[in-house]
Design a protein around this motif. Sequence first.
Motif, PDB file in Angstrom:
ATOM      1  N   SER A  54      32.915  52.063  32.942  1.00 54.99           N
ATOM      2  CA  SER A  54      32.997  53.357  31.837  1.00 54.99           C
ATOM      3  C   SER A  54      32.653  54.682  32.962  1.00 54.99           C
ATOM      4  O   SER A  54      33.018  55.612  32.678  1.00 54.99           O
ATOM      5  CB  SER A  54      31.545  53.010  31.003  1.00 54.99           C
ATOM      6  OG  SER A  54      30.233  52.791  31.636  1.00 54.99           O
ATOM      7  N   LEU A  58      35.132  57.737  33.783  1.00 51.72           N
ATOM      8  CA  LEU A  58      34.677  59.169  33.649  1.00 51.72           C
ATOM      9  C   LEU A  58      35.405  59.839  34.908  1.00 51.72           C
ATOM     10  O   LEU A  58      35.561  60.966  34.811  1.00 51.72           O
ATOM     11  CB  LEU A  58      33.462  59.132  33.224  1.00 51.72           C
ATOM     12  CG  LEU A  58      32.711  60.623  32.762  1.00 51.72           C
ATOM     13  CD1 LEU A  58      33.429  60.962  31.539  1.00 51.72           C
ATOM     14  CD2 LEU A  58      31.128  60.486  32.495  1.00 51.72           C
ATOM     15  N   ASP A 113      40.112  57.394  27.632  1.00 50.40           N
ATOM     16  CA  ASP A 113      39.294  57.531  26.220  1.00 50.40           C
ATOM     17  C   ASP A 113      39.111  58.552  26.038  1.00 50.40           C
ATOM     18  O   ASP A 113      37.763  59.395  26.209  1.00 50.40           O
ATOM     19  CB  ASP A 113      38.018  56.402  26.425  1.00 50.40           C
ATOM     20  CG  ASP A 113      37.358  56.227  25.124  1.00 50.40           C
ATOM     21  OD1 ASP A 113      38.042  56.609  23.859  1.00 50.40           O
ATOM     22  OD2 ASP A 113      36.368  55.460  24.786  1.00 50.40           O
ATOM     23  N   ARG A 116      35.815  59.467  23.614  1.00 49.67           N
ATOM     24  CA  ARG A 116      34.597  59.449  24.137  1.00 49.67           C
ATOM     25  C   ARG A 116      34.172  61.187  24.266  1.00 49.67           C
ATOM     26  O   ARG A 116      34.960  61.755  25.142  1.00 49.67           O
ATOM     27  CB  ARG A 116      34.672  58.844  25.764  1.00 49.67           C
ATOM     28  CG  ARG A 116      33.315  58.628  26.312  1.00 49.67           C
ATOM     29  CD  ARG A 116      33.365  57.771  27.501  1.00 49.67           C
ATOM     30  NE  ARG A 116      32.226  57.746  28.281  1.00 49.67           N
ATOM     31  CZ  ARG A 116      32.325  57.414  29.375  1.00 49.67           C
ATOM     32  NH1 ARG A 116      33.351  56.821  30.105  1.00 49.67           N
ATOM     33  NH2 ARG A 116      30.977  57.153  30.077  1.00 49.67           N
ATOM     34  N   THR A 119      34.694  62.379  27.857  1.00 48.94           N
ATOM     35  CA  THR A 119      36.158  62.650  28.416  1.00 48.94           C
ATOM     36  C   THR A 119      36.566  63.935  27.608  1.00 48.94           C
ATOM     37  O   THR A 119      37.593  64.612  27.852  1.00 48.94           O
ATOM     38  CB  THR A 119      36.857  61.462  28.035  1.00 48.94           C
ATOM     39  OG1 THR A 119      36.163  60.237  28.567  1.00 48.94           O
ATOM     40  CG2 THR A 119      38.404  61.581  28.555  1.00 48.94           C
TER      41      THR A 119
END
Length: 203
Positions: A54, A58, A113, A116, A119
Amino acid sequence: MLTTRGAATRLRIITGAAVLIRDHGVAGVSLDDIRAATSTSKSQLFHYFPQGKSDLLLAVAEYEAEQVLADQQPMLGDLTSWQKWLAWRERVIEKYDAQRAGCPLSALTAQLDVARPATQGIITRLYDRWHAHLAEGVRALKDSGEADAHLDADAAATAILTAVTGGATLLQATDSLTYLETSLDQALNALRRDETPAVQVRS
């Protein structure tokens, strides 16, 4: 605060992950794939990205957002004449033509993603910065008399940005450059005064 060597290692991991994700998509890339491609140990990877994938995704999103703008430089930062706008147009078309499905914009908006919040924030900031460059360029044309003095710079920049991003999306879907060329040329021709040569789509 990372050392110079640490920053270089982190960037190597990010760029390696970005290449894999462009080629295979997020679901098709594991941390082991990234470690193998970047010659990174597990302890190194988690040192720079404590939350694992994750955190890394990012960082890749931030990297790809920077690449979208970097690919258009130095033209994007100097849209002060019609000729410079045409040079920027050529850069945009050449880059997307060469990258096709591997373009950073596609990786950022289609493979990472976007639901998110972090993001989404990266994408929003990218579009805001991109739009600001374009609007500044439109204002420069107005100041020089190469565009109509009554032209709304922000609205024109929005139309141009939409033409590029929409054309790029259709390029990914159809593998045809025509959508990008036509939409961008229509948006740019809307800027010009009657005596300014129109942009011609390449045959």
